[in-house]
Structures are given as C-alpha cells and as structure tokens.
Design an enzyme around this catalytic site. Structure first.
Site, PDB file in Angstrom:
ATOM      1  N   CYS A   1       0.787  -1.264   0.037  1.00 52.47           N
ATOM      2  CA  CYS A   1       0.130  -0.072   0.094  1.00 52.47           C
ATOM      3  C   CYS A   1       0.772   1.466  -0.104  1.00 52.47           C
ATOM      4  O   CYS A   1       1.866   1.240  -0.899  1.00 52.47           O
ATOM      5  CB  CYS A   1      -0.876   0.022   1.129  1.00 52.47           C
ATOM      6  SG  CYS A   1      -2.201   1.099   1.082  1.00 52.47           S
ATOM      7  N   MET A   2       0.754   2.213   0.936  1.00 52.04           N
ATOM      8  CA  MET A   2       1.338   3.408   0.978  1.00 52.04           C
ATOM      9  C   MET A   2       3.052   3.049   1.154  1.00 52.04           C
ATOM     10  O   MET A   2       3.822   3.745   0.755  1.00 52.04           O
ATOM     11  CB  MET A   2       1.125   4.178   2.156  1.00 52.04           C
ATOM     12  CG  MET A   2       1.783   5.651   2.222  1.00 52.04           C
ATOM     13  SD  MET A   2       1.260   6.264   3.709  1.00 52.04           S
ATOM     14  CE  MET A   2       1.541   7.974   3.644  1.00 52.04           C
TER      15      MET A   2
END
Lengths: 391, 283
Positions: free
Chosen positions: A148-149
């Site tokens: 994800c991030m």
C-alpha cells in the site's frame, strides 16, 4: 388461511428455539477462552531508531535465499496484518519458503513526529534500515517489498537508491492517482489537507478509521456484524473476526507533514507516476528503477483500485517487470484463504528465480538452461485512465 | 396612605416583628411561649399580606404591567418575523425539497441575528478571554450545524432503502418460511443500501457537505485549543504551541545532525578510497 396462520406460529416457535440454542452456544464461546492473539510468529527487534523498529524473522527451513527481504508496510494501520492468524500468515509462508524476513514497524507517532516528511521516512528511516541489513549480512543489495503506501515509499526509495535494491515487489501500491475508480481518490482531492494538518498536527487514527468505514457503511458497519451474529456459534470464526477487529482499529496517527505532502503531491498533482515528485533534493525518477519488479494488485480493491496500481510497470526503467492481478480486495489479498495459496508463494518463487542474478538483469550461468525474463506488457482493459496515462 | 407607603410599613413590621418579639421573649426565659407568640404574629402578618395582595392594584402597577406586556409581545412578533422559514411546512402536494431547507433557514437566522451578538466588541481586562469564548461558541454552533446536515444526508439512503424494501416485499409476498423471508428481505435491503450510499458518496453535494463538515470540525478544534491555551498560559502551563515550537526545533536539529553524519561518512569513504588508490599507485 387457518392452516397458514398455524404454520406461522409453528415457524416462529421453531425460530425461537433455534435462537435459544444459538444464544447458549454464543455465551459459552464468548465467555470461554478465545485465542485472539495476533502477530504470534516469533521475531527479534534488531534495530531501533526513534519510534521505528526493525523486526527480524529467521528463516525456518535451513538456508534459503541469501538475499534478505525487507517488508515496508504503510503508515496507516499496522504491519501485523501480515501475521494475523497462524494459518493465514504471509510471514510464515515466506519463512517456510526460505526467506530471511525483516519488517519495518513504524510504531505510534506522537506529536513530536508531526514535522516528519516523506523524505524523512524514505531517505531517513528506510535508508538506515536498509544499510543496517546490508551491513549485517555483508551484502550490497537486498530485496524490498512494499505494501500500500509502504509500496509507494519503496518505489520512491528504489528510484533514489537503486544500487541498494536487488528485487522490488509492490503490493496493492498506489502510484497513479489520476483516477475516479476509488472513492478515496474522489474525496481526497476536495479535502483541505492543510487545514487538517494545521489543526491536528498528526492526523488522528480514529479520524482515518471513520473515513474508511464511511467508504462502505452498509457492509462495514452493518453487514459485517450481522455476519458475526450469524456465525457466532463458530469459535474459529469468532476468533478470526476478533483478530481482524483488533488489527483494523489499531490505527496509529499519521505524521502531519507526511500526510500533507502525500495528498498534495500524489492525490492532487499525481507527481509520482510522472516522475516529478521530489523528496528534498532527490527527484523520484521511475526510469531509475532498473531492478526486477513484481507488481501485485487486487481487482476488487476499493482503497487502491486497479487503475491506481497497474500503470507503474509501464514507467519503469527495468526490463524485467511483471504485473499480477488477483481476484480479491485490498485486505483479502493477505488474509483470504484462496489468495494465501497464490500471493505469498508467488513472491517466494519470483524471488528465488532471481536470486542467482547479477546486476543488469542477466542470469548467472548455472547448470541448467535459463533465459532472461523479458519485459511482460501489462494486460488489462483499456480505460479512460489509459488514455491519460502514457509512459 | 398610598400602596407604596403601605408596602413599606408592612415590610418594617415584618422585619421588626420577626426579630424583636423573639428576642424579647427569649430574654424572659419563656422560650416555648416566645415561639408560639412569634408564630401567631407571623400568621397575622401573612393574613395582612394576603389581604393587601387582593386589593385593587395601583395605577403605577398597572402601567408597569402594560409596559412589560407590550414589550414582550413586540419581542415575540419581532423574532417570529425574522424566522418565518423555520416554521414553514411544505404545502400539501408540493415537493418537500432536498430536506435541507431547515438547515438553510437556520443558517440564515443564525448568521443574521445571533452571530452579530457574539461579534460585539468586548471591553475590559477580560476582553481577550471573552472574545475567544465567543469564538468557541460560534465554532461549536457551526460544527453542530454541519454535523446535523451531514447526518441528515447519511440518513437519506436509509429511508430510501427501506421504502424500496417495502415495495419489493409488497410485490413478492410469498415466502415458505419466516426465516427465509427475513433473510431475503435483509439481502435486498443491504444491497440497495450499499448502492444508494455509493451513489450518494460520489455526488457533488455530499462531497461539499463532507468537506464543510471536516472544515467545521477543524475550526472548532482550533477555537477550543485557543480558548484552553489562554487559561493554560494564565496558569503558567506549557501550551500545545509551545510544545510544537520545541518539537520543530528538535526536528530541525536532528535533520542537521543526520546530514552532517552522512556528509562525514561520505568524506571518510572518499578519503579511504583516495588512500587506497594512492597506496596502489605507490606499490
């Protein structure tokens, strides 16, 4: 009519009886011992810097890959997702596959972390951890995996320090933000991030949780708990449910300046995929990512929709790139029993195939015939985003 | 004797009577007797008071009542005149609008009539404290208004989904068992609810409402912090602003130290390489 009337009462009585049995069983389960611990795979904290820790999980089955793997999770929620249940643990699958795994624990930011930027996280903490691992193992390069991030951070890192990364794996990683597929992308463009950061300092984890629940309140606030009530007599279901609840609401705050920059540079201006994002003095140029890249994304991901992930490989400088789209959602990719057989074993295989390679993408000569993996064009349907995003 | 003079005499008797008699009787050591005499006297006073109250009021009292009555009626007419939309219901047969007319009417009333009261310039030593308190009240109201509107928007799909469920259930009344019927109904309802929410969340109205709610929250938190901080400052306690300044300096110092460390490492590496190269050349 009378017969139907009597039937209704008969069914009602039957339902009540079933409910009573269910309630009794539910009481036994809820008041009894429940195994709801998460992140139970043993690890050792080998390095610490401020709030950030480096966890080391030792490979289980003898010497496997020489090159260790560093996993970088997002700043939102906790990395314990990868080790939620013993039978659905990505970490354990990696360890069984012979990987030496390190994982960054971003900890719980406090007010004093509010000024930390993306550059501090990527070129500061991540770089220190990578250097620590390289020195510890006496190697020049490590394998890097981002989620994800965390995957966005890994992409930035790999472009700034390509000489330190052997193979890069990105999972449900947002790199293109010019899409309206996901609600988050629509909302973030209108949100006054500056005001939020100036007010709160760090973005409260509870506020972010509220936002995530709002993405689909029908399923996440109502249907989810109806499902729990329906399966409340199943101990294993209840234990897994509670584990998931423990993880999902364990939300650290997000450092304010990081949030501000991420919203401005990524969600609003989409600089990352255009190789125009700057971290301090460093330009994040995706063409500098020349190591092999495996990009995994989820078809039904409502947080990082496919259009947000799938374009990355088209902009890299690497000739060995692969996209893999799994039929699951953002969290299902780690915890769904179906994808457990697909996701983590695929990464292990992919890393093993590239273990013997030297820099430049060529395979070291081995006893068996081997070929250089060519660039695999990403498959996918044409969308409006395709027209806008051109390498 | 005028009504005023009678009232003053009565008052003097009450005060004198209550204390004087009791004091006299206590001096004669006949306390029970003194108490009884006092109670009897108080009863006579009360009788006189009740009698006087039933007398026709004087002209002054009448004028007083007229004045306040008129003012009160004018006051009510004034405020009712300013808030007609708050008490207006849609006519039968006409569309009820988007449901946010009440919020708009209240906002108009608040901005026009109540907010100027909070913005009246404060004077005196406590003026800054009062200003911040007024600002806090204003922002609190804004947050309440924005939250109410936001929750109202979230409730609309719920209403609509239940309406759709009723139509669907009217259409298909057959169900073999109660539990199957309920499950089916729930399935229809939750699917409809999900779709309605997804449509709502992409609408410009909702996005605007979400944005304004978040902004109102931020403004309220800021106003609250300002208000609390002034009291903390008065009590010589460190405030959030003080801590943030210290954290910022700490952060900048750490960055400086890190860059110096990195520069030092690079310099050492360069020197080492230069020494090795030199050593090789000499060899």
């Amino acid at each position: 009519m009378k017969a139907r009337h009597e039937n209704v009462w008969h069914e009602f009585a039957e339902e009540l009886e079933n409910l009573q049995v269910k309630a009794r069983r539910a009481r036994e389960i809820l008041l009894g011992p429940l195994e709801t611990e998460i992140a139970t795979t043993p690890y050792e904290v080998v390095h610490k810097e401020d709030r950030v820790k480096l966890k080391h999980y030792r490979a289980q089955e003898g010497p496997g890959l020489r090159t260790p793997l560093l996993i970088v999770y997002a700043l939102i929620n906790r990395e314990t997702m990868l080790d939620l249940q013993p039978d659905r643990s990505v970490i354990r699958t990696f360890l069984k596959g012979g990987l030496d795994v390190y994982m960054m624990d971003w900890g719980y930011p406090t007010r004093k972390d509010r000024y930390l930027t993306i550059e501090d996280h990527v070129c500061g903490y991540m770089d220190d951890m990578v250097d620590f691992i390289r020195e510890r193992h006496g190697i020049e390069k490590i394998n890097l995996m981002g989620i994800c991030m965390g995957g966005s951070f890994c992409v930035m890192y790999a472009s700034i320090f390509p000489e330190k990364i052997k193979n890069l794996n990105t999972t449900v990683t947002p790199t293109n933000f010019d899409t309206d597929q996901g609600l988050l992308h629509v909302w973030m463009r209108e949100l006054d991030a500056d005001r939020l950061v100036d007010t709160f300092g760090n973005i409260p984890g509870d506020l972010m949780n509220l936002g995530f629940l709002l993405l689909n309140p029908a399923r996440l606030v109502i249907d989810k708990y109806r499902g729990l009530l329906e399966s409340i007599t199943d101990r294993q279901f209840v234990e897994n449910f509670v584990r998931m609840e423990k993880w999902i609401f364990d939300s650290p705050d997000l450092p304010g300046e990081t949030f501000r920059q991420f919203i401005r540079d990524c969600y609003r201006e989409n600089l990352l995929i255009q190789s125009r994002m700057r971290l301090g003095d460093h330009l994040v140029d995706l063409k500098k990512i020349t190591m092999p890249v495996l990009n995994i994304y989820a078809r039904y991901d409502h947080l990082v929709p496919p259009d947000s992930s799938r374009f990355l490989t088209q902009f890299l400088g690497s000739t060995d790139v692969e996209d893999l789209c799994l039929d699951t959602g953002h969290i299902g990719i780690y915890v769904s029993s179906k994808t457990q057989k697909e996701f983590a074993p695929k990464i292990v295989r992919w890393l093993k195939e590239r273990e013997g390679r030297v820099a430049g993408g060529k395979l070291r000569v081995s006893g068996r015939g081997s070929r250089v993996a060519g660039r695999r064009r990403p498959s996918g349907q044409e969308s409006a985003t395709d027209a806008r995003i051109q390498p | 004797m005028s009504a005023t003079e009678a009232a003053i005499d009565l008052w003097k008797e009450i005060v004198g009577g209550l204390f004087a008699r009791a004091w006299e009787n206590a001096g004669r050591r006949d306390l029970p007797g003194a108490l009884v005499a006092n109670l009897a006297f108080n009863a006579r006073l009360m009788e006189r008071f009740v009698h006087d109250v039933h007398q026709p009021p004087s002209e002054a009292l009448g004028k007083f009542i007229d004045l306040w009555g008129k003012e009160w009626a004018d006051f009510q007419r004034l405020w009712l005149g300013k808030t007609p939309e708050l008490f207006t219901w849609p006519e039968t047969g006409k569309s009820p609008g988007d449901g946010r007319d009440l919020f708009r009417a209240w906002s108009k009333f608040y901005e026009g009539e109540l907010k100027p009261l909070l913005n009246i310039p404060q004077v005196g030593l406590a003026r800054f404290y009062q200003e911040k308190a007024n600002c806090l009240m204003d922002k609190f109201h804004s947050l309440q208004r924005a939250s109410a509107e936001f929750l109202e928007m979230l409730a609309v799909p719920m209403d609509e989904s239940l309406r759709m469920l009723r139509k669907e259930m009217d259409r298909t009344r057959e169900a073999s068992k109660i539990s199957e019927g309920l499950k089916e109904a729930y399935g229809i309802w939750i699917n409809n609810l999900e779709k309605l929410y997804q449509n709502l969340f992409r609408s410009p109205d909702f996005i605007k409402c979400l944005s304004s709610t978040v902004s109102a929250l931020a403004e309220f938190v800021n106003a609250r912090m300002e208000y609390v901080q002034q009291w903390a400052k008065a009590a010589q306690l460190p405030t959030i602003k003080d801590l943030d300044e210290a954290y910022r300096e700490l952060y900048l110092l750490k960055r400086e130290v890190r860059s110096l460390r990195v520069a030092g490492c690079e310099l050492r590496t360069e020197r080492l390489l230069a020494t090795k190269t030199q050593g090789r050349e000499e060899a």
